[in-house]
Structures are given as C-alpha cells and as structure tokens.
Design an enzyme around this catalytic site. Structure first.
Site, PDB file in Angstrom:
ATOM      1  CD  GLU A   1     -11.850   6.483   3.189  1.00  0.00           C
ATOM      2  OE1 GLU A   1     -11.765   7.160   4.215  1.00  0.00           O
ATOM      3  OE2 GLU A   1     -12.921   6.216   2.623  1.00  0.00           O
TER       4      GLU A   1
ATOM      5  CE1 TYR B   1      -2.291   7.563  -2.590  1.00  0.00           C
ATOM      6  CE2 TYR B   1      -2.944   5.788  -1.134  1.00  0.00           C
ATOM      7  CZ  TYR B   1      -3.124   6.514  -2.287  1.00  0.00           C
ATOM      8  OH  TYR B   1      -4.151   6.190  -3.132  1.00  0.00           O
TER       9      TYR B   1
HETATM   10  C1  LIG Z   1      -1.264   2.784  -6.853  1.00  0.00           C
HETATM   11  C2  LIG Z   1      -0.856   3.327  -8.230  1.00  0.00           C
HETATM   12  C3  LIG Z   1      -1.679   4.586  -8.530  1.00  0.00           C
HETATM   13  C4  LIG Z   1       0.639   3.664  -8.190  1.00  0.00           C
HETATM   14  O1  LIG Z   1       1.010   4.229  -9.440  1.00  0.00           O
HETATM   15  P1  LIG Z   1       2.390   3.788 -10.144  1.00  0.00           P
HETATM   16  O2  LIG Z   1       2.597   4.674 -11.310  1.00  0.00           O
HETATM   17  O3  LIG Z   1       2.349   2.335 -10.398  1.00  0.00           O
HETATM   18  O4  LIG Z   1       3.435   4.117  -8.974  1.00  0.00           O
HETATM   19  P2  LIG Z   1       4.914   4.662  -9.125  1.00  0.00           P
HETATM   20  O5  LIG Z   1       5.579   4.021 -10.305  1.00  0.00           O
HETATM   21  O6  LIG Z   1       4.875   6.177  -9.108  1.00  0.00           O
HETATM   22  O7  LIG Z   1       5.566   4.103  -7.806  1.00  0.00           O
HETATM   23  C5  LIG Z   1       5.270   4.659  -6.533  1.00  0.00           C
HETATM   24  C6  LIG Z   1       5.930   3.805  -5.465  1.00  0.00           C
HETATM   25  O8  LIG Z   1       5.238   2.548  -5.380  1.00  0.00           O
HETATM   26  C7  LIG Z   1       6.208   1.494  -5.439  1.00  0.00           C
HETATM   27  N1  LIG Z   1       5.672   0.301  -6.101  1.00  0.00           N
HETATM   28  C8  LIG Z   1       5.437   0.150  -7.418  1.00  0.00           C
HETATM   29  N2  LIG Z   1       5.009  -1.118  -7.633  1.00  0.00           N
HETATM   30  C9  LIG Z   1       4.991  -1.744  -6.422  1.00  0.00           C
HETATM   31  C10 LIG Z   1       4.667  -3.048  -5.957  1.00  0.00           C
HETATM   32  N3  LIG Z   1       4.258  -4.006  -6.821  1.00  0.00           N
HETATM   33  N4  LIG Z   1       4.741  -3.316  -4.627  1.00  0.00           N
HETATM   34  C11 LIG Z   1       5.157  -2.365  -3.745  1.00  0.00           C
HETATM   35  N5  LIG Z   1       5.497  -1.129  -4.122  1.00  0.00           N
HETATM   36  C12 LIG Z   1       5.427  -0.823  -5.444  1.00  0.00           C
HETATM   37  C13 LIG Z   1       7.324   2.047  -6.256  1.00  0.00           C
HETATM   38  O9  LIG Z   1       8.497   1.323  -5.960  1.00  0.00           O
HETATM   39  C14 LIG Z   1       7.394   3.489  -5.807  1.00  0.00           C
HETATM   40  O10 LIG Z   1       8.151   3.637  -4.635  1.00  0.00           O
HETATM   41  P3  LIG Z   1       9.740   3.954  -4.758  1.00  0.00           P
HETATM   42  O11 LIG Z   1       9.850   5.170  -5.627  1.00  0.00           O
HETATM   43  O12 LIG Z   1      10.128   4.206  -3.327  1.00  0.00           O
HETATM   44  O13 LIG Z   1      10.362   2.768  -5.358  1.00  0.00           O
HETATM   45  C15 LIG Z   1      -1.070   2.260  -9.360  1.00  0.00           C
HETATM   46  O14 LIG Z   1      -0.350   1.114  -9.043  1.00  0.00           O
HETATM   47  C16 LIG Z   1      -2.533   1.924  -9.621  1.00  0.00           C
HETATM   48  O15 LIG Z   1      -3.185   2.561 -10.452  1.00  0.00           O
HETATM   49  N6  LIG Z   1      -3.059   0.883  -8.910  1.00  0.00           N
HETATM   50  C17 LIG Z   1      -4.461   0.450  -9.105  1.00  0.00           C
HETATM   51  C18 LIG Z   1      -5.437   1.463  -8.532  1.00  0.00           C
HETATM   52  C19 LIG Z   1      -5.193   1.725  -7.059  1.00  0.00           C
HETATM   53  O16 LIG Z   1      -4.981   0.811  -6.266  1.00  0.00           O
HETATM   54  N7  LIG Z   1      -5.273   3.022  -6.701  1.00  0.00           N
HETATM   55  C20 LIG Z   1      -5.160   3.456  -5.309  1.00  0.00           C
HETATM   56  C21 LIG Z   1      -6.528   3.557  -4.717  1.00  0.00           C
HETATM   57  S1  LIG Z   1      -6.453   4.022  -3.021  1.00  0.00           S
END
Ligand SMILES: CC(C)(COP(=O)(O)OP(=O)(O)OC[C@H]1O[C@@H](n2cnc3c(N)ncnc32)[C@H](O)[C@@H]1OP(=O)(O)O)[C@@H](O)C(=O)NCCC(=O)NCCS
Length: 156
Positions: free
Chosen positions: A112, A124
């Site tokens: 979720e 996701y």
């Molecule tokens: C969510 C999280 C784990 C994603 O990890 P990440 O290493 O930044 O993600 P990735 O670089 O692998 O990118 C995954 C996708 O997200 C997209 N993305 C990255 N930054 C983004 C932004 N600011 N807005 C929208 N999409 C975004 C990327 O474009 C990619 O999609 P694409 O390959 O189609 O372009 C990370 O941002 C994080 O740790 N966030 C804080 C904790 C959190 O919210 N965790 C989830 C709890 S449910």
C-alpha cells in the site's frame, strides 16, 4: 546494475539504515520500527549496497522490508538513500525483492502506498503491480489524512 548487491540486513547495519531512512523522505519509519523489523521472525529486512571494487563499496544505498503470511508477501517499506534516488536503484531493489519472493513460492506480492507518492507509484506500476483497492484516509498527512492505494502483483 551488477555493481550492486542486495542482501539480508543485519543488526550491524542498523545505524546506517536508520540514518538513510530518516533522510530519505517525509513520514519515515522510526528507529524502533526498523529495529523491530530486523529482529522479527516474520519480517525479512534487506539492504542494497555497492559491490566490492566499486566506488562507495559497502555503503548502504537502499533498504526494504517484506512481511510474509502463508503464500502472500507484503512490501512494508522500500527506501533509497536520498542522494542516490532517481538513478534506477529503487527499480533494481524492487526487482530483487520480486525474485526473492518468487523463489519462496509466494503467490501474491502486496503493498500500500500514499496516494500522493507519485515516485513510488511509478516504481510499482513499472514492474507490473496493479491497483486494486483504496483505504480512505488511512495515513496521517501534513493536513488531515490521506488515502492509501492498494496494489498487488500476481506471482503465478
Ligand atoms: C520511491 C523510491 C524508493 C524510488 O526509488 P528511486 O531509486 O528514486 O526510483 P528509480 O530511480 O528506480 O525510478 C523509478 C521510477 O520512478 C520515477 N521517478 C523518479 N523520480 C520521480 C519523481 N520525482 N516523480 C515521478 N516519478 C519519478 C522514475 O522516472 C522511474 O520511472 P521510469 O523508469 O519510467 O522513468 C525513492 O524515491 C524513495 O526512497 N522515496 C522515499 C521513501 C518512499 O516514499 N518509499 C515508498 C514507500 S511506499
């Protein structure tokens, strides 16, 4: 992505993981949540780190927790270090987790997410999770409360 390894978290990783989680975003898990998960027999905590021989060898760049009940696994948390976000590491870590739960003969992967967390939602949906439910006003928010979106990935 062969420069990275995903392994089970150990208690020795605790301080590094707590710092990573606290800095990565709003509404972070508390140190107590993180410690309880690493000690729980029902949860599996993972860390992503740079492989030996590469820059930043051994430094923890990602953290995730899976909770398993029978043949269903639930992604409780996934976090990438603030400075390392947006470089594909979240995608890589999630793929490793999917491989792990498949290898455990799990049938369903559930999670979720806050309706406003567009980064996580993109992550996701990219790997095939489908939205199949909503919990109204589930999470506390900056003002009031916000919905949780429920996702699942069939592994069979
Ligand atoms: C969510 C999280 C784990 C994603 O990890 P990440 O290493 O930044 O993600 P990735 O670089 O692998 O990118 C995954 C996708 O997200 C997209 N993305 C990255 N930054 C983004 C932004 N600011 N807005 C929208 N999409 C975004 C990327 O474009 C990619 O999609 P694409 O390959 O189609 O372009 C990370 O941002 C994080 O740790 N966030 C804080 C904790 C959190 O919210 N965790 C989830 C709890 S449910």
């Amino acid at each position: 992505m062969s420069n990275y390894i995903c392994r089970l978290m150990q208690e020795a990783d605790l301080n590094e993981v707590i710092e990573l989680v606290q800095q990565a975003g709003d509404f972070a898990w508390s140190p107590k949540n993180i410690q309880e998960s690493v000690l729980s027999s029902n949860d599996k905590s993972f860390v992503l780190s740079a492989a030996s021989g590469s820059k930043n060898t051994g430094i923890v760049l990602g953290y995730a927790v899976i909770h398993t009940v029978l043949d269903e696994s639930h992604l409780l948390n996934i976090v990438i270090k603030k400075k390392a976000q947006g470089k594909g590491l979240g995608d890589y870590l999630l793929q490793q987790l999917i491989d792990f739960v498949k290898a455990q003969n799990q049938h369903l992967f559930l999670l979720e997410v806050r309706a406003s967390n567009s980064k996580a939602i993109k992550l996701y949906e990219n790997v095939g999770f489908k939205r199949n439910g909503i919990r109204k006003a589930y999470y506390p928010a900056e003002t009031g409360r916000e919905d949780a979106w429920l996702y699942s990935l069939s592994l069979v």
